[in-house]
Design a protein around this motif. Structure first.
Motif, mmCIF file in Angstrom:
data_model
loop_
_atom_site.group_PDB
_atom_site.id
_atom_site.type_symbol
_atom_site.label_atom_id
_atom_site.label_comp_id
_atom_site.label_asym_id
_atom_site.label_seq_id
_atom_site.Cartn_x
_atom_site.Cartn_y
_atom_site.Cartn_z
ATOM 1 N N GLU A 1 0.817 -1.223 0.000
ATOM 2 C CA GLU A 1 0.000 0.000 0.000
ATOM 3 C C GLU A 1 0.847 1.267 0.000
ATOM 4 O O GLU A 1 0.373 2.340 -0.374
ATOM 5 N N ARG B 1 -5.231 -10.522 -1.502
ATOM 6 C CA ARG B 1 -4.119 -9.563 -1.443
ATOM 7 C C ARG B 1 -3.019 -9.932 -2.448
ATOM 8 O O ARG B 1 -2.436 -9.051 -3.082
ATOM 9 N N GLN C 1 -4.053 -8.593 -5.761
ATOM 10 C CA GLN C 1 -3.842 -7.148 -5.879
ATOM 11 C C GLN C 1 -2.380 -6.827 -6.173
ATOM 12 O O GLN C 1 -2.071 -6.000 -7.038
#
Length: 282
Positions: A151, A179, A182
């Motif tokens: 992030e 995750r 992503q």
């Protein structure tokens, strides 16, 4: 900022890094073997020895090379790498010297894709934008920053893309699939799969879940998968390929070098033996 005597090239003198990484994996795949990716800390056991070791690895079959930038608090590393990086720091290793040594390797004929493996704090102290620019200029092809969360990596990832570098993410086996998806969607170069939860270090075997982990990630990305943390023997390499496209070895290599009177020769013998099941040749 680099000291004035480090007159790096004004622009990159070799093709962009992402394409070179992809080509290295494609070449290994065509030869029906994994890509061999040794990690070695710059400055260990001395600055000159580390350059000689890396050149020897390049000559005997390394497909990509991780250049370790020593840091005083390497959270992802086990005792072998921690000790080696402390020795390197005592030799005066720092980010400017790492850049200078990477450029020296290029001038001395190392052509394989090279990746800087380093922690965030030294890069921030140098200046992220300046570091990425200088890494590209000296011929580095990608970065691995193990303590940079996904992030918080947007800015660095953008700078890497501008300079043609790949920011390689680490994927631990306990990460949720959503995750991983992503991260994979934003990743370039390859995915660095961590074989076990924990730090680096030689292991006798991998848990049964490792194969399931690799197969699971394979289903969600077309990027090459390289697996590391604990690889030390030809038998382990044989067990992991063709599940993974590449194998990363660090601690076992450093142990061999630490016990050798001729570090470069010992490193070359080790890498040849690791690739023996696949007849790796330079």
């Amino acid at each position: 900022m680099p000291p004035p005597h480090l007159a790096f090239p004004e622009q990159r003198e070799i093709p962009p890094g992402r394409e070179r990484i992809a080509a290295a994996f494609a070449q290994a795949r065509a030869a029906q073997r994994p890509a061999f990716i040794p990690y070695f800390p710059l400055g260990y056991p001395t600055l000159a020895d580390s350059l000689a070791v890396i050149k020897a690895l390049a000559q005997v079959g390394a497909d990509l090379i991780e250049l370790g930038i020593p840091f005083s608090d390497p959270l992802a590393d086990g005792p072998t790498i921690q000790q080696a990086t402390q020795v390197a720091l005592a030799q005066g290793m720092n980010v400017p010297k790492a850049l200078e040594m990477a450029w020296a390797l290029r001038r001395q004929g190392v052509t394989q894709p090279c990746l800087f493996m380093g922690y965030l704090n030294p890069l921030l102290a140098y200046g992220l934008e300046t570091f990425v620019r200088d890494a590209s200029r000296v011929g580095v092809d990608g970065l691995i920053v193990p303590d940079l969360p996904f992030e918080e990596a947007t800015y660095l990832r953008h700078m890497c893309r501008e300079q043609g570098l790949a920011l390689i993410p680490l994927i631990p086996p306990n990460l949720p699939l959503e995750r991983i998806t992503q991260i994979a969607q934003e990743a370039e170069g390859f995915l660095y799969l961590v074989s076990v939860t924990g730090v680096t270090g030689v292991r006798d075997s991998f848990p049964e879940e490792t194969e399931t982990f690799i197969r699971c990630v394979r289903q969600i990305t077309h990027l090459p998968l390289a697996i590391g943390f604990g690889i030390a023997s030809p038998q382990q390499v044989r067990a992991l390929y063709p599940l993974a496209d590449g194998v990363i070895v660090g601690s076992a290599l450093i142990r061999v070098v630490a016990q050798a009177s001729e570090p470069a020769e010992a490193a070359a013998v080790f890498l040849r033996a690791l690739g023996q099941p696949f007849a790796v040749s330079p």
